[in-house]
Write a protein that holds these residues in place. Structure first.
Motif, PDB file in Angstrom:
ATOM      1  N   CYS A  97     -35.727  16.190   3.288  1.00  0.00           N
ATOM      2  CA  CYS A  97     -35.215  16.748   4.552  1.00  0.00           C
ATOM      3  C   CYS A  97     -36.296  16.611   5.623  1.00  0.00           C
ATOM      4  O   CYS A  97     -37.409  17.115   5.453  1.00  0.00           O
ATOM      5  CB  CYS A  97     -34.821  18.221   4.379  1.00  0.00           C
ATOM      6  SG  CYS A  97     -34.269  18.981   5.918  1.00  0.00           S
ATOM      7  N   ASP A  98     -35.967  15.910   6.700  1.00  0.00           N
ATOM      8  CA  ASP A  98     -36.906  15.733   7.823  1.00  0.00           C
ATOM      9  C   ASP A  98     -36.538  16.618   9.004  1.00  0.00           C
ATOM     10  O   ASP A  98     -37.386  16.944   9.833  1.00  0.00           O
ATOM     11  CB  ASP A  98     -36.876  14.265   8.305  1.00  0.00           C
ATOM     12  CG  ASP A  98     -37.150  13.286   7.182  1.00  0.00           C
ATOM     13  OD1 ASP A  98     -38.277  13.291   6.668  1.00  0.00           O
ATOM     14  OD2 ASP A  98     -36.217  12.550   6.797  1.00  0.00           O
ATOM     15  N   ILE A  99     -35.251  16.941   9.108  1.00  0.00           N
ATOM     16  CA  ILE A  99     -34.756  17.661  10.295  1.00  0.00           C
ATOM     17  C   ILE A  99     -33.840  18.785   9.831  1.00  0.00           C
ATOM     18  O   ILE A  99     -32.953  18.570   8.995  1.00  0.00           O
ATOM     19  CB  ILE A  99     -33.967  16.691  11.213  1.00  0.00           C
ATOM     20  CG1 ILE A  99     -34.912  15.628  11.800  1.00  0.00           C
ATOM     21  CG2 ILE A  99     -33.224  17.441  12.317  1.00  0.00           C
ATOM     22  CD1 ILE A  99     -34.198  14.446  12.440  1.00  0.00           C
ATOM     23  N   PHE A 100     -34.054  19.989  10.383  1.00  0.00           N
ATOM     24  CA  PHE A 100     -33.165  21.118  10.066  1.00  0.00           C
ATOM     25  C   PHE A 100     -32.665  21.713  11.377  1.00  0.00           C
ATOM     26  O   PHE A 100     -33.456  22.046  12.261  1.00  0.00           O
ATOM     27  CB  PHE A 100     -33.916  22.166   9.252  1.00  0.00           C
ATOM     28  CG  PHE A 100     -33.110  23.413   8.986  1.00  0.00           C
ATOM     29  CD1 PHE A 100     -31.797  23.343   8.522  1.00  0.00           C
ATOM     30  CD2 PHE A 100     -33.661  24.682   9.198  1.00  0.00           C
ATOM     31  CE1 PHE A 100     -31.045  24.497   8.283  1.00  0.00           C
ATOM     32  CE2 PHE A 100     -32.923  25.836   8.951  1.00  0.00           C
ATOM     33  CZ  PHE A 100     -31.618  25.743   8.493  1.00  0.00           C
ATOM     34  N   ILE A 101     -31.334  21.850  11.468  1.00  0.00           N
ATOM     35  CA  ILE A 101     -30.735  22.425  12.675  1.00  0.00           C
ATOM     36  C   ILE A 101     -29.805  23.576  12.290  1.00  0.00           C
ATOM     37  O   ILE A 101     -28.644  23.361  11.928  1.00  0.00           O
ATOM     38  CB  ILE A 101     -29.989  21.341  13.491  1.00  0.00           C
ATOM     39  CG1 ILE A 101     -30.979  20.210  13.824  1.00  0.00           C
ATOM     40  CG2 ILE A 101     -29.370  21.938  14.754  1.00  0.00           C
ATOM     41  CD1 ILE A 101     -30.386  19.012  14.507  1.00  0.00           C
ATOM     42  N   PRO A 102     -30.341  24.823  12.320  1.00  0.00           N
ATOM     43  CA  PRO A 102     -29.476  25.974  12.060  1.00  0.00           C
ATOM     44  C   PRO A 102     -28.635  26.245  13.305  1.00  0.00           C
ATOM     45  O   PRO A 102     -29.160  26.623  14.349  1.00  0.00           O
ATOM     46  CB  PRO A 102     -30.474  27.103  11.766  1.00  0.00           C
ATOM     47  CG  PRO A 102     -31.774  26.668  12.342  1.00  0.00           C
ATOM     48  CD  PRO A 102     -31.740  25.184  12.572  1.00  0.00           C
ATOM     49  N   ASN A 103     -27.333  26.060  13.165  1.00  0.00           N
ATOM     50  CA  ASN A 103     -26.431  26.068  14.317  1.00  0.00           C
ATOM     51  C   ASN A 103     -25.381  27.171  14.239  1.00  0.00           C
ATOM     52  O   ASN A 103     -24.822  27.573  15.249  1.00  0.00           O
ATOM     53  CB  ASN A 103     -25.753  24.682  14.392  1.00  0.00           C
ATOM     54  CG  ASN A 103     -24.573  24.641  15.331  1.00  0.00           C
ATOM     55  OD1 ASN A 103     -24.733  24.717  16.539  1.00  0.00           O
ATOM     56  ND2 ASN A 103     -23.358  24.552  14.773  1.00  0.00           N
ATOM     57  N   VAL A 104     -25.134  27.701  13.028  1.00  0.00           N
ATOM     58  CA  VAL A 104     -24.067  28.717  12.878  1.00  0.00           C
ATOM     59  C   VAL A 104     -24.455  30.006  13.605  1.00  0.00           C
ATOM     60  O   VAL A 104     -25.601  30.429  13.596  1.00  0.00           O
ATOM     61  CB  VAL A 104     -23.814  29.038  11.384  1.00  0.00           C
ATOM     62  CG1 VAL A 104     -22.858  30.228  11.248  1.00  0.00           C
ATOM     63  CG2 VAL A 104     -23.237  27.837  10.655  1.00  0.00           C
TER      64      VAL A 104
END
Ligand SMILES: NC(=O)c1ccc[n+]([C@@H]2O[C@H](COP(=O)([O-])OP(=O)(O)OC[C@H]3O[C@@H](n4cnc5c(N)ncnc54)[C@H](OP(=O)(O)O)[C@@H]3O)[C@@H](O)[C@H]2O)c1
Length: 253
Positions: free
Chosen positions: A85-92
């Motif tokens: 995993c290079d990118i994490f986008i918590p969007n919820v």
């Protein structure tokens, strides 16, 4: 400009609709492999199928991010399936509402805890590549009074503070952390379509706040997020990037 996203592995929560969906569509278009979740199984399956059409590896599962154990297990499975995993986008987000203490607990568990749990679970993987990037989706509701004393607004403010402080803590490990704060964003099935139909006066007021007279679209947020998440955004960390077409009125330093 080449964003350098080809072959990167990105995990995005809440990505079957709206802003999250626009983000995964764009990251996939730029060549990133995608791990996504939402609660509705058929919509997850459809999103995985449709985004796979862009020729990247896409995995997804129906997960409620409020269920900490199930959510963390999904994150680990997704890292294994993508090979990192290079990118994490918590969007919820749990969304707005002012009704009760129950709403505050839900907002805390969904908005804040799902972000913190995600960052903690994924940090060893983000560190491995040497150029990990987290982009937390906040809101302009955190930076200017909006609607009333909502848990939503306070939780988004907590996320911006967390984002800044985490960026200082993990910078030495090569991980960047930023927040993106969209203003009102219009799309079919989204909150502002509902507001337009049920609270037309509020909608009209909001429309008057945009100097250019135009509310944002999910794709416009996605372009800001993709840049910051990508290696091309290497200089940006600890920032809260407001993407609101002039909706907020404060001076930013
Ligand atoms: N829309 C705006 O005007 C606006 C403005 C500023 C900031 N934002 C922020 O931008 C982000 C996205 O907003 P949006 O308007 O695009 O949201 P949305 O249309 O409500 O979409 C939310 C996505 O998250 C999923 N989801 C919701 N609750 C979940 C849960 N507990 N566990 C797993 N998945 C869940 C939904 O699918 P399921 O329902 O199937 O789970 C959907 O895929 C949020 O953080 C929001 O606060 C939005």
């Amino acid at each position: 400009m080449d964003l350098g996203l080809r072959g990167k592995k990105a995990i995005v929560t809440g990505a079957t609709k709206g802003i999250g969906r626009a983000i995964v569509e764009l990251l996939a278009q730029e060549g990133a492999d995608i791990g996504l979740c939402a609660r509705t199984e058929e919509e997850v399956a459809a999103a995985v199928r449709e985004i796979s059409g862009r020729g990247v590896h896409v995995v997804g599962e129906a997960v409620n991010v409020r269920d900490g154990e199930a959510y963390k297990a999904w994150l680990e499975r997704t890292v294994a399936a993508l090979g990192g995993c290079d990118i994490f986008i918590p969007n919820v987000s749990a969304g707005g509402g002012m009704d009760s203490e129950k709403n505050w607990v839900k907002a805390f568990e969904v908005d804040v805890l799902h972000t913190v749990r995600g960052c903690e679970t994924l940090m060893p993987h983000l560190e491995k590549g040497g150029a990990g990037s987290i982009v937390i989706i906040a809101s302009t509701n955190a930076v200017e009074t909006f609607g009333g004393p909502m848990a939503y607004n306070a939780m988004k403010a907590a996320l911006i503070t967390y984002s800044k402080q985490l960026s200082q803590f993990v910078g030495k490990k090569g991980v960047r952390v930023n927040a993106v704060s969209p203003g009102p964003i219009y799309f079919e099935g989204g909150a502002w379509e509902m507001i337009k139909g049920t609270m037309p006066k509020m909608y009209e007021w909001a429309m008057k706040q945009f100097p250019g007279g135009k509310m944002g679209a999910p794709e416009e947020v996605a372009r800001v997020v993709a840049f910051i998440a990508s290696p091309a955004g290497s200089l940006v960390t600890g920032a809260n990037v407001v993407a609101d077409n002039g909706f907020t009125k404060r001076v930013q330093f």
